[in-house]
Design an enzyme around this catalytic site. Structure first.
Site, mmCIF file in Angstrom:
data_model
loop_
_atom_site.group_PDB
_atom_site.id
_atom_site.type_symbol
_atom_site.label_atom_id
_atom_site.label_comp_id
_atom_site.label_asym_id
_atom_site.label_seq_id
_atom_site.Cartn_x
_atom_site.Cartn_y
_atom_site.Cartn_z
ATOM 1 N N HIS A 185 -32.002 -8.356 -10.008
ATOM 2 C CA HIS A 185 -31.815 -9.359 -8.951
ATOM 3 C C HIS A 185 -33.150 -9.950 -8.517
ATOM 4 O O HIS A 185 -34.033 -9.208 -8.078
ATOM 5 C CB HIS A 185 -31.118 -8.723 -7.744
ATOM 6 C CG HIS A 185 -29.723 -8.251 -8.049
ATOM 7 N ND1 HIS A 185 -29.474 -7.026 -8.620
ATOM 8 C CD2 HIS A 185 -28.518 -8.864 -7.885
ATOM 9 C CE1 HIS A 185 -28.162 -6.896 -8.800
ATOM 10 N NE2 HIS A 185 -27.558 -7.989 -8.365
ATOM 11 N N ASP A 217 -29.934 -12.155 -11.074
ATOM 12 C CA ASP A 217 -28.883 -12.788 -10.274
ATOM 13 C C ASP A 217 -29.370 -13.132 -8.862
ATOM 14 O O ASP A 217 -30.305 -12.508 -8.337
ATOM 15 C CB ASP A 217 -27.687 -11.838 -10.115
ATOM 16 C CG ASP A 217 -26.827 -11.783 -11.371
ATOM 17 O OD1 ASP A 217 -27.267 -12.275 -12.422
ATOM 18 O OD2 ASP A 217 -25.707 -11.239 -11.282
HETATM 19 ZN ZN LIG Z 1 -24.706 -11.749 -7.286
#
Ligand SMILES: [Zn+2]
Length: 244
Positions: free
Chosen positions: A204, A58
């Site tokens: 991430h 993400d």
């Molecule tokens: Zn996010």
């Protein structure tokens, strides 16, 4: 023992409170639980019958992390999904194109990484539709999947994702790899201990708010994450298998 009158009085006072509490509880469940079905279906895990897990990243694109992650995934022949922030796509179009060219699933993660739970329909449509258009213009590919920042949703999010034909994803577990205090070895260890069939792993490659956020620990952890999953008998699957 209070008199009957007093008991009725208490019941009348308490019932609305209890009902309100339950409604707030339900709303909180729909809003904050990333996989709750209350505000539209969100896929939080793949099939439990097969030993397959799914890697998702993400908050990119983010050159210092996304590019080495793409190199590792290519070397290991591992598919992944990238949920992109629109403003970061605008800033780093070439990195977004690289993700698309590598054939990974590309997802919409809003324009500015806004928490959507208190946002109204117009703001939500803007966040999602502008990001959709940016990704199409930049990469030539239309995203088919969406993940809400922090997983926070409300009924307008469901409406906006339906309009765009998206499959909405939550996740099975995250490992707080965005926390600077969590070392690469710890990121790797947390993924290893939480893997289970069908797990959708949240990692991430970017920072929702800092376009050049430091994700070097996630990069450093990735080869070990892949090796551990394979050693435990898992295949690394493509999220595309789960898209409706
Ligand atoms: Zn996010």
């Amino acid at each position: 023992m209070p008199s009957r009158g007093l008991r009725v009085y208490y019941a009348r006072m308490l019932l609305p409170l209890v009902a309100t509490g339950a409604a707030v509880g339900l709303w909180a469940y729909g809003t904050y639980e990333p996989n709750s079905p209350l505000f539209g279906r969100a896929i939080g895990r793949g099939p439990r019958a097969s030993r397959v897990v799914y890697l998702t990243f993400d908050d990119g694109p983010n050159p210092s992390a996304t590019q080495p992650i793409l190199d590792i995934l290519a070397a290991e022949r591992v598919p992944a999904a990238f949920f992109l922030v629109g403003e970061h796509v605008r800033r780093f179009p070439e990195v977004a194109r690289r993700v698309a060219r590598a054939g990974h699933e590309i997802g919409n993660h809003t324009l500015r990484h806004r928490k959507l739970h208190f946002a109204g329909p117009a703001r939500i449509r803007e966040e999602l539709e502008r990001t959709h258009a940016l990704i199409v213009e930049t990469t030539g590919r239309a995203p088919r999947v969406f993940r809400a920042p922090h997983g926070y949703r409300n009924p307008f999010v469901a409406r906006a994702t339906r309009r765009l034909g998206y499959t909405v994803f939550g996740w099975t577990f995250g490992v707080w790899d965005s926390d600077a205090r969590v070392a690469a070895e710890e990121i790797r260890r947390r993924v290893r201990t939480r893997l289970r069939p069908g797990a959708i792993v949240l990692l991430h490659d970017g920072d929702g708010y800092d376009p050049e956020g430091d994700r070097s620990r996630t990069v450093a952890a990735l080869p070990g994450i892949i090796a551990d999953a394979r050693a435990a008998g898992y295949a690394l699957g493509s999220l595309a298998e789960l898209v409706a």
